[in-house]
Write a protein that holds these residues in place. Structure first.
Motif, short mmCIF file in Angstrom:
data_model
loop_
_atom_site.label_atom_id
_atom_site.label_comp_id
_atom_site.label_asym_id
_atom_site.label_seq_id
_atom_site.Cartn_x
_atom_site.Cartn_y
_atom_site.Cartn_z
N GLN A 198 0.86 -1.20 0.00
CA GLN A 198 0.00 0.00 0.00
C GLN A 198 0.88 1.23 0.00
O GLN A 198 1.04 1.87 1.04
N ASP A 199 1.47 1.57 -1.13
CA ASP A 199 2.34 2.75 -1.16
C ASP A 199 1.55 4.04 -1.34
O ASP A 199 2.01 5.11 -0.95
N GLU A 200 0.40 3.93 -1.99
CA GLU A 200 -0.37 5.14 -2.28
C GLU A 200 -1.76 4.73 -2.75
O GLU A 200 -1.95 3.60 -3.21
N SER A 201 -2.71 5.61 -2.66
CA SER A 201 -4.02 5.37 -3.26
C SER A 201 -4.22 6.34 -4.40
O SER A 201 -3.89 7.53 -4.28
N ILE A 202 -4.77 5.84 -5.49
CA ILE A 202 -4.87 6.64 -6.71
C ILE A 202 -6.32 6.65 -7.17
O ILE A 202 -7.05 5.66 -6.99
#
Lengths: 127, 338
Positions: free
Chosen positions: B274-278
């Motif tokens: 989960q590095d980022e939400s896009i």
């Protein structure tokens, strides 16, 4: 355990007595410190409370952070509101790790202890 | 055949059409997580550790259908959390089936018997039952006594009502090869369509941090599991992926093969990290620096051999060349040939 990536000066940090982030408070004094603390908050599986420069206080779960853009921001699910909220890094003054760290429970150890006790109460197998 | 012919044709046609169009990165399976709340707290799961107000949030049916359409993958897998806790899950599934998506509802089966009449049997719908081994191993893995028996009963009920049912098994470093092979016998005896197996991912947030397999141990374990496999065992997976788990072939990860959508948005880069939400699927594909991920590129990927990253790599080999296709057919027909 507090991650190795944490580089925040001691004088701007209040840490809890036990090892962990729950209860910690950070008042970053530089952009680099702010970036680090937001990263910690993003990886933390509990609510945090942000004190903004506007004096507003927001409590919720940080589910996203976008640091590599001209105006970095984070996204948060507020504790008592259905809609997510976007907050600019520049607006953040203090970050407190106020919620329980949901990933720090002892459910596994408790379960294994229970299983061991079950085994101990079984009659010994006949040879 | 473990998978219906129509599903194989659909997936093959989809992959070939992507190749024909020159699409370099395309999704195969949408991992749709409409809810993170679960009625279990399994030892190896790092998916559900959130505050209550986050666990109370869920995707609406409309959001789920929009994600499926935006992504375009022919298969939708619904893990979680426990999907059957979602009060609108039957609606979500119905809408996906109407869109002719092959849907896998990944459930621990605790609620299945209670909710099964909300669903209609269809070639597009499979209940994928979480089973991590025989009674002792499964109940230990899910940290609750009696769950194995509940799941077996639910499997029998679902099969009797005409549903497609398969099992989904995650293995850790305490897996005993002979016991797992006996488990395969048992599941096939129950009459499931097929089994899915995978090593667990080393979730940082999972309760048990000591049970994860390292890469070499994964290969050792799966070699013992799958060498001289019985003819009756059906695996609902690419045969080349199983060879990968055995160390017979090597792949780099294909993280875009199983994109993940949940209450946070599109998860970058994959189902496990989960590095980022896009906000959009196209942005996920186009803005992610995929070279940062995969074994040898990212510490978090070091021991990962999970199907959500490598099945797509195996499928890519199958359809990437005639020799890959021939290898796949050969491995399907003669799984025990060395």
């Amino acid at each position: 355990m507090i991650e190795e990536s944490l580089h925040v000066s001691e004088e701007t940090t209040k840490r809890p007595a036990e090892d962990g982030l729950q209860g910690a408070e950070f008042r970053p004094t530089s952009r680099a410190e702010l970036m680090n603390v937001v990263n910690l908050a993003f990886n933390y599986r509990g609510d945090v409370t942000l004190e903004l420069k506007s004096q507003e206080t927001v409590t919720g779960y940080i589910f996203n952070r976008v640091p590599d853009v001209p105006h970095p921001y984070l996204e948060l699910f507020p504790l008592n509101h259905p809609d997510p909220r976007t907050i600019a890094y520049d607006d953040v003054q203090v970050i407190r790790f106020t919620g329980d760290d949901t990933a720090s429970g002892k459910s596994w150890e408790t379960w294994m202890q229970k299983k061991q006790e079950e085994k101990n109460t079984l009659p010994p197998k006949s040879p | 055949m473990a998978v219906p012919f129509s599903q194989m044709v659909t997936v093959a046609g989809y992959v070939i059409s992507q190749k024909f169009k020159g699409v370099k990165r395309y999704p195969l399976v949408l991992m749709l997580e409409p809810i993170f709340r679960c009625n279990l707290a399994c030892a190896g799961c790092g998916k559900i550790q959130y505050p209550d107000h986050v666990l109370d949030r869920r995707l609406t049916p409309e959001q789920c259908w929009a994600a499926a359409e935006e992504c375009g993958a022919p298969i939708v897998s619904i893990p979680g959390g426990e999907p059957l806790i979602h009060p609108e899950m039957a609606d979500i599934v119905r809408g996906l089936v109407q869109r002719k998506k092959y849907v896998y509802v990944c459930t621990n089966a605790i609620l299945l018997e209670r909710k099964i009449n909300e669903y209609q049997p269809s070639k597009y719908l499979t209940f994928s039952i979480h089973m991590d081994g025989l009674r002792e191993e499964h109940d230990r893995a899910v940290c609750r006594n009696g769950v194995y028996d509940v799941a077996v009963k639910a499997i029998k009920t679902a099969l009797s009502k005409g549903f497609r049912v398969n099992t989904n098994t995650t293995l850790f470093n305490d897996a005993h090869p002979q016991r797992v092979r006996a488990f395969f016998d048992k599941m096939m005896e129950l009459g499931v369509e097929g089994m899915m197996i995978s090593p667990g991912y080393s979730y940082e947030k999972a309760p048990d941090q000591n049970g994860f397999l390292q890469r070499h141990r994964t290969r050792e374990l799966f070699t013992k599991l799958l060498t001289e496999r019985k003819r009756g065992w059906q695996f609902n997976q690419s045969p080349l992926f199983l060879e990968f788990l055995m160390g017979k072939r090597d792949y780099q990860c294909t993280p875009w093969g199983n994109p993940t959508y949940n209450i946070f948005g599109w998860q970058k880069p994959c189902y496990l990290l989960q590095d980022e939400s896009i906000s959009s699927f196209n942005a996920l594909l186009e803005e992610t620096n995929w070279e940062q991920y995969g074994v040898g590129r990212n510490e978090k990927c070091k021991d990962c051999m999970v199907h959500c990253g490598y099945e797509a790599s195996a499928i890519e080999e199958t359809f990437g060349s005639w020799s890959g296709f021939a290898q796949t057919v050969k491995t399907m027909l003669f799984p025990n040939a060395t």
